[in-house]
Design a protein around this motif. Structure first.
Motif, PDB file in Angstrom:
ATOM      1  N   ASP A 109      88.135  85.489  54.183  1.00  0.00           N
ATOM      2  CA  ASP A 109      88.296  85.521  52.725  1.00  0.00           C
ATOM      3  C   ASP A 109      88.302  84.113  52.134  1.00  0.00           C
ATOM      4  O   ASP A 109      87.749  83.876  51.061  1.00  0.00           O
ATOM      5  CB  ASP A 109      89.587  86.253  52.339  1.00  0.00           C
ATOM      6  N   ILE A 149      85.687  82.581  49.353  1.00  0.00           N
ATOM      7  CA  ILE A 149      86.093  81.862  48.135  1.00  0.00           C
ATOM      8  C   ILE A 149      85.354  80.533  48.052  1.00  0.00           C
ATOM      9  O   ILE A 149      84.822  80.168  46.996  1.00  0.00           O
ATOM     10  CB  ILE A 149      87.625  81.650  48.111  1.00  0.00           C
ATOM     11  N   LYS A 181      91.812  79.345  43.503  1.00  0.00           N
ATOM     12  CA  LYS A 181      91.410  80.701  43.910  1.00  0.00           C
ATOM     13  C   LYS A 181      92.089  81.111  45.212  1.00  0.00           C
ATOM     14  O   LYS A 181      92.467  82.279  45.374  1.00  0.00           O
ATOM     15  CB  LYS A 181      89.887  80.794  44.052  1.00  0.00           C
ATOM     16  N   ILE A 182      92.231  80.174  46.149  1.00  0.00           N
ATOM     17  CA  ILE A 182      92.924  80.497  47.406  1.00  0.00           C
ATOM     18  C   ILE A 182      94.356  80.911  47.108  1.00  0.00           C
ATOM     19  O   ILE A 182      94.842  81.925  47.611  1.00  0.00           O
ATOM     20  CB  ILE A 182      92.874  79.302  48.386  1.00  0.00           C
ATOM     21  N   HIS A 183      95.036  80.146  46.248  1.00  0.00           N
ATOM     22  CA  HIS A 183      96.425  80.484  45.941  1.00  0.00           C
ATOM     23  C   HIS A 183      96.538  81.766  45.127  1.00  0.00           C
ATOM     24  O   HIS A 183      97.488  82.532  45.298  1.00  0.00           O
ATOM     25  CB  HIS A 183      97.117  79.319  45.213  1.00  0.00           C
ATOM     26  N   GLU A 184      95.571  82.030  44.240  1.00  0.00           N
ATOM     27  CA  GLU A 184      95.584  83.298  43.484  1.00  0.00           C
ATOM     28  C   GLU A 184      95.508  84.492  44.421  1.00  0.00           C
ATOM     29  O   GLU A 184      96.200  85.483  44.240  1.00  0.00           O
ATOM     30  CB  GLU A 184      94.395  83.353  42.519  1.00  0.00           C
ATOM     31  N   LYS A 185      94.626  84.410  45.430  1.00  0.00           N
ATOM     32  CA  LYS A 185      94.433  85.535  46.348  1.00  0.00           C
ATOM     33  C   LYS A 185      95.557  85.640  47.368  1.00  0.00           C
ATOM     34  O   LYS A 185      95.931  86.739  47.775  1.00  0.00           O
ATOM     35  CB  LYS A 185      93.091  85.417  47.069  1.00  0.00           C
ATOM     36  N   PHE A 186      96.112  84.499  47.769  1.00  0.00           N
ATOM     37  CA  PHE A 186      97.136  84.476  48.809  1.00  0.00           C
ATOM     38  C   PHE A 186      98.355  83.711  48.300  1.00  0.00           C
ATOM     39  O   PHE A 186      98.493  82.509  48.529  1.00  0.00           O
ATOM     40  CB  PHE A 186      96.598  83.816  50.085  1.00  0.00           C
TER      41      PHE A 186
END
Length: 127
Positions: free
Chosen positions: A55, A59, A81-86
């Protein structure tokens, strides 16, 4: 703390201040370091208990496909985006290298590196 690394992800993209950079493009090398707790996944062997590096790779590819003038802007978007998803990610360090920058001299590339710590339960992960 546990870490996930994506190393030397090579992507052809179109970023730069000069108009020709957005037409010709070049290869970029991306390296990412992500801090998160991986011990639940170590115990369970369940992908739902981890941060999927597949994932994260997706991204990176999606954001690298969006033209920008500055590599800093692309890196900032990827980290967000990484922090939004995780949300369980406490720290991200991202390096982007433009392999053929339009500058004098011979070089492997020009790089930028951004890193960001995130609050987890009111505590900032310090690096």
């Amino acid at each position: 703390m546990s870490k996930i690394f994506l190393e030397d992800v090579k992507i052809y993209a179109y970023h730069g201040v000069l108009p020709e950079e957005n037409i010709i493009g070049t290869y970029y090398i991306i390296n990412a370091e992500i801090h998160t707790d991986l011990w639940d996944a170590a115990d369970s062997d369940d992908v739902n208990d981890t941060v999927s590096y597949a994932d994260i790779n997706e991204i990176i590819h999606i954001e690298m496909n969006i033209n920008s003038k500055l590599m800093e802007h692309v890196a900032g978007r990827i980290i967000s985006k990484i922090h939004e998803k995780f949300a369980q990610v406490s720290y991200v360090k991202l390096r982007i290298t433009k392999t053929s920058p339009p500058m004098k001299g011979e070089m492997k590339g020009a790089s930028i590196e951004l890193e960001k710590s995130f609050l987890l339960g009111g505590i900032t992960e310090n690096q």
